[in-house]
Write a protein that holds these residues in place. Structure first.
Motif, short mmCIF file in Angstrom:
data_model
loop_
_atom_site.label_atom_id
_atom_site.label_comp_id
_atom_site.label_asym_id
_atom_site.label_seq_id
_atom_site.Cartn_x
_atom_site.Cartn_y
_atom_site.Cartn_z
N ASN A 1 0.85 -1.23 0.02
CA ASN A 1 -0.02 0.23 0.00
C ASN A 1 0.78 1.28 -0.19
OD1 ASN A 1 -2.14 1.97 -0.08
ND2 ASN A 1 -2.73 1.32 2.26
N ARG A 2 1.04 1.72 -1.20
CA ARG A 2 1.92 2.94 -1.19
C ARG A 2 1.00 4.33 -0.78
NH1 ARG A 2 3.29 1.56 -7.43
NH2 ARG A 2 1.21 0.71 -6.97
N PRO A 3 1.61 5.32 -0.33
CA PRO A 3 1.19 6.53 0.11
C PRO A 3 0.51 7.33 -1.01
CG PRO A 3 3.33 6.85 0.29
CD PRO A 3 3.10 5.26 -0.05
N PRO A 4 -0.71 8.06 -1.20
CA PRO A 4 -1.26 8.78 -1.88
C PRO A 4 -0.38 10.46 -2.12
CG PRO A 4 -2.74 9.01 -0.21
CD PRO A 4 -1.52 7.96 0.24
N VAL A 5 -0.65 10.83 -3.33
CA VAL A 5 -0.11 12.07 -3.60
C VAL A 5 -1.13 13.19 -3.54
CG1 VAL A 5 1.03 13.32 -5.39
CG2 VAL A 5 1.65 10.86 -5.35
N ALA A 6 -0.94 14.07 -2.60
CA ALA A 6 -1.88 15.07 -2.17
C ALA A 6 -1.39 16.35 -2.95
CB ALA A 6 -1.86 15.38 -0.70
N ASP A 7 -2.71 16.78 -3.76
CA ASP A 7 -2.47 18.03 -4.59
C ASP A 7 -3.69 19.00 -4.46
OD1 ASP A 7 -2.05 20.09 -6.53
OD2 ASP A 7 -1.75 18.77 -7.73
N ALA A 8 -3.43 20.06 -3.75
CA ALA A 8 -4.45 20.98 -3.18
C ALA A 8 -4.67 22.16 -4.35
CB ALA A 8 -4.19 21.75 -1.99
N GLY A 9 -4.12 21.84 -5.62
CA GLY A 9 -4.18 22.96 -6.44
C GLY A 9 -3.10 23.75 -6.44
N VAL A 10 -3.11 24.83 -7.38
CA VAL A 10 -1.85 25.67 -7.54
C VAL A 10 -1.75 26.66 -6.49
CG1 VAL A 10 -2.44 25.86 -10.05
CG2 VAL A 10 -3.52 27.83 -8.66
#
Length: 332
Positions: free
Chosen positions: A290-299
């Motif tokens: 189970n690999r960690p997710p990649v968080a992207d909150a926008g620009v």
């Protein structure tokens, strides 16, 4: 003129006919009272979907528990939308969870099939194929006589009180299957069978073949593992690269993925099925990290605070991703 017309008519009869498969939708959660098998108005039982389908069609089934015995239909494929963990056929301990029409074939993909004396009974020359299924809690998975054919791929067989597959005068093929806690995994009476990347564990008998008076009862295959599951072969044993190691499942009885240190990892042969690592794993499931997710909150944003109440900032998590394809939720 009449000869030309006749020749044209014969030519038309000889033209190839293309059959276009359709999809019939089923969803136990449809309580609208409107059912026609379309994606907007699915049937609420699998049997209604099968009855409506034509040969070559797919009965696409939404998650849910579907109770009662099913009558299959020749050429109709039964496929779940989200896999066996959430899509269940419960036979309610009927004589058979699924019944085959006379001399027909069936295809089941992505279901848990459970709670029946026999999950599938095969008659003369009938065949069944399971792919990506969990087959459990029964006396028999398949009981077949007189030239039946069984194909099981990427599936788990567990908690079977008598025989996983009982077959007489036929053929069984198992590829990337996990068989655990079964009285007898396969009983082949005057039947031929092949096994590739199969994990047998904690069973009174893994494979038993008897007979050989009329037909070849040899077994074929490679890269199988037997743990606490002896084999008794009445014919030729043509299994290659056989191992006898403890499989080291993540949680036997609940999670049959191999652990990181499992001898099943990268120990199979390439059969054209999806796999991770340098080679396929033995058994139904691949090792999963189970690999960690990649968080992207926008620009990046710079917001000026002009009041004591602060400022409103809008974040967008749609660019986030998970390398394992898990469902993501966002909390700021």
């Amino acid at each position: 003129m009449k000869l030309r017309a006749l020749l044209f008519f014969v030519f038309c009869l000889l033209l190839p006919v293309t059959a276009f498969a359709g999809t019939v939708y089923v969803d136990a959660g449809n309580t609208s009272g409107v059912e026609d098998g379309t994606i907007d108005h699915p049937f609420d039982t699998i049997q209604e979907g099968i009855n409506s389908a034509l040969s070559g069609d797919v009965v696409s089934t939404a998650p849910g528990i579907y109770y009662g015995m099913l009558g299959l239909k020749q050429g109709v494929r039964l496929i779940s939308q989200e896999g066996p963990e959430v899509t269940v056929i419960d036979g309610m301990w009927a004589e058979g969870a699924m019944q085959m029409p006379y001399r027909s074939s069936g295809y089941i993909e992505g279901f848990t099939v459970r709670n029946s004396y026999v999950l599938v009974r095969l008659g003369w020359g009938e065949s069944i194929e399971f792919d990506n299924c969990i087959l459990r809690d029964a006396s028999y998975v398949v009981f077949g006589k007189w030239f039946g054919q069984v194909k099981i791929t990427r599936s788990l067989i567990t908690n079977i009180y008598r025989y996983g597959v009982y077959l007489r005068y036929g053929m069984a093929s198992l590829k990337n299957v996990t068989i655990d806690n079964v009285n007898t995994g396969l009983y082949m009476n005057e039947a031929t069978s092949e096994y590739y990347n199969v994990s047998f564990s904690n069973s009174t008998v893994g494979i038993q073949t008897v007979g050989g008076r009329y037909f070849d009862i040899s077994i074929y295959g490679s890269n199988n593992n037997f743990w606490n599951s002896p084999i008794y072969i009445g014919g030729r044993n043509n299994l290659r690269n056989t191992t006898y190691a403890e499989p080291l499942y993540v949680n036997p009885g609940a999670d049959y993925h191999p652990q990181a240190e499992s001898p099943l990892r990268n120990a199979g042969i390439d059969l054209g099925l999806p796999y991770f690592g340098s080679a396929p794993d033995i058994g139904a499931y691949e090792y999963f990290e189970n690999r960690p997710p990649v968080a992207d909150a926008g620009v990046d944003q710079t917001v000026e605070v002009t009041t004591s109440a602060g400022a409103i900032v809008t974040l967008d998590g749609s660019g986030s991703s998970d390398p394992d394809g898990d469902i993501l939720t966002y909390t700021w």
